[in-house]
Design a protein around this motif. Structure first.
Motif, PDB file in Angstrom:
ATOM      1  N   THR A 168      -8.351 -33.981 -13.957  1.00 14.70           N
ATOM      2  CA  THR A 168      -7.169 -34.334 -13.160  1.00 14.70           C
ATOM      3  C   THR A 168      -6.081 -34.939 -14.029  1.00 14.70           C
ATOM      4  O   THR A 168      -4.905 -34.579 -13.912  1.00 14.70           O
ATOM      5  CB  THR A 168      -7.551 -35.312 -12.033  1.00 14.70           C
ATOM      6  OG1 THR A 168      -8.511 -34.686 -11.189  1.00 14.70           O
ATOM      7  CG2 THR A 168      -6.343 -35.704 -11.209  1.00 14.70           C
ATOM      8  N   GLY A 170      -4.287 -31.847 -13.468  1.00 17.39           N
ATOM      9  CA  GLY A 170      -4.099 -31.895 -12.025  1.00 17.39           C
ATOM     10  C   GLY A 170      -2.928 -32.723 -11.547  1.00 17.39           C
ATOM     11  O   GLY A 170      -2.364 -32.445 -10.500  1.00 17.39           O
ATOM     12  N   LEU A 224      -5.874 -31.606  -4.438  1.00 13.22           N
ATOM     13  CA  LEU A 224      -4.965 -32.418  -5.250  1.00 13.22           C
ATOM     14  C   LEU A 224      -4.108 -33.275  -4.319  1.00 13.22           C
ATOM     15  O   LEU A 224      -3.798 -32.858  -3.198  1.00 13.22           O
ATOM     16  CB  LEU A 224      -4.038 -31.527  -6.081  1.00 13.22           C
ATOM     17  CG  LEU A 224      -4.640 -30.797  -7.275  1.00 13.22           C
ATOM     18  CD1 LEU A 224      -3.602 -29.873  -7.906  1.00 13.22           C
ATOM     19  CD2 LEU A 224      -5.167 -31.778  -8.315  1.00 13.22           C
TER      20      LEU A 224
END
Length: 195
Positions: free
Chosen positions: A54, A58, A184
């Motif tokens: 992430t 992300g 997300l």
């Protein structure tokens, strides 16, 4: 000259995917000296992996495929002997990811490659790519390949070309918008509007 427009349904995102490959290791490039180490992770903690994934792709880009996987599916990839996962560690903190996939005999796929924003601009990408090239070509492989898309950093495609990859195929991918499915956060990749 003709062109066509294709509608992207509400709740979806679209990306142009470019596939690249090389058939021999290019000459090593000079890399700057950086204070980092490449750390191998044979059976990474999945929460650690998702956090790094992430932070690298992300938050700012649209790296979402691994984030939507359950533990069993994710570990089935990451815990394989023919998939190698490395992190770029700086002062005890992991700030980059390198994943090499050797599941197809005679080939290596650069599965994931990226750095957190803290590492961008200091030559860490070239440093990491030289490690990737050494590892990919250290085995008896005849092909090293990768794909990137327009939802990734705009620096990715030219970086891969400078690193010795050649583009050979292009596709359009349409997927559920991970910000609408909850994979997300909604404020991820703000350069891409949510429709």
């Amino acid at each position: 000259m003709t062109s066509e427009f294709w509608d992207v349904p509400v709740g979806k995102i679209a990306a142009v995917v470019t596939h690249l490959q090389m058939f021999e290791r290019p000459a090593p490039r000079k890399i700057p000296s950086i204070t980092a180490e490449l750390v191998a992770h044979a059976r990474p903690d999945l929460d650690w992996y998702r956090d790094l994934f992430t932070r690298v792709g992300g938050q700012h880009w649209m790296w979402f495929s691994r984030l939507g996987m359950d533990d069993a599916d994710l570990s089935a990839i990451l815990y394989r002997d023919d998939v190698q996962l490395y992190s770029v560690r700086v002062d005890g903190r992991d700030e980059g990811v390198l994943e090499l996939d050797f599941r197809v005999s005679g080939e290596c796929e650069l599965g994931y490659f990226g750095l957190t924003p803290a590492m961008v601009g200091m030559g860490a990408g070239r440093w990491l790519m030289e490690h990737a090239l050494d590892k990919a070509w250290g085995s008896k492989n005849s092909r090293f390949h990768v794909h990137t898309c327009t939802l990734d950093s705009p620096q990715a495609l030219p970086f891969y070309v400078r690193s010795g990859f050649t583009a050979y195929h292009r596709q359009v991918e349409i997927a559920d918008d991970p910000r609408k499915t909850g994979v997300l956060p909604r404020d991820s990749a703000p350069q891409e509007p949510i429709i």
